[in-house]
Design an enzyme around this catalytic site. Sequence first.
Site, mmCIF file in Angstrom:
data_model
loop_
_atom_site.group_PDB
_atom_site.id
_atom_site.type_symbol
_atom_site.label_atom_id
_atom_site.label_comp_id
_atom_site.label_asym_id
_atom_site.label_seq_id
_atom_site.Cartn_x
_atom_site.Cartn_y
_atom_site.Cartn_z
ATOM 1 N N CYS A 112 0.835 -1.204 0.000
ATOM 2 C CA CYS A 112 0.000 0.000 0.000
ATOM 3 C C CYS A 112 0.872 1.256 0.000
ATOM 4 C CB CYS A 112 -0.999 -0.045 1.162
ATOM 5 S SG CYS A 112 -2.337 1.166 0.979
ATOM 6 N N HIS A 140 -3.638 -5.142 0.097
ATOM 7 C CA HIS A 140 -3.130 -5.595 1.394
ATOM 8 C C HIS A 140 -3.144 -7.121 1.446
ATOM 9 C CE1 HIS A 140 -2.859 -1.806 3.662
ATOM 10 N NE2 HIS A 140 -3.777 -1.398 2.795
ATOM 11 N N GLU A 195 -2.013 -8.996 3.695
ATOM 12 C CA GLU A 195 -2.291 -9.434 5.072
ATOM 13 C C GLU A 195 -3.781 -9.440 5.384
ATOM 14 O OE1 GLU A 195 -2.085 -4.945 5.597
ATOM 15 O OE2 GLU A 195 -1.267 -6.445 4.223
#
EC number: 4.3.2.10
Length: 191
Positions: free
Chosen positions: A77, A173, A175
């Site tokens: 990001c 993202h 994650e």
Amino acid sequence: MTVAIINSGGANLGSVQRAVDKIGYKAIITREIKDISDSTHVIIPGVGSAYNVMRSLKKTNLIQTIKSLSQPVLGICIGMQILFEFSDEGKVDCLGLIPGSVERFKSLDHLKVPQMGWNKVSFNNSLSEFNNYYYFANSYFNPINQFTIAQSQYGVSFTAAIKYKNFIGCQFHPEKSSLAGSKFLKNFLQS
């Protein structure tokens, strides 16, 4: 293997560390030059603004350290956006590791800015196994260019992932992107 997650003031440090741990690797969150330089892989996460991240990296004397890294580096990001030369967000000079700049999405009647949620990502042919939906949270983007390895669409086509030398960036993202994100992270950590 040592994975250094650079603490540049972003809010997603813990979630990136948990995502790395979940796929079987050990990661440390650090601002220490030695930890970063000695690591086998480096991740620059980010939730926030390019201006604030660059200010934090300057304050902690990490700009030159990041520029000199030769191991695989993943920017997530804002971490990806600061790899470029310039960001419209705060009108700030960034690391200048990848040619290009970062622009703001224009508000459209049917699209809200920031882009928040799942979006389809299409990787180049050699990486098509990673085509999937990934989670995004961004108001800024990098246009498609010669270093783009994946793209997405939000009013315009934009760079969803990029690779230049040992630097990889993803606007999404991983994650927060479930199994697709874990697969993407694992591939990076095995490089």
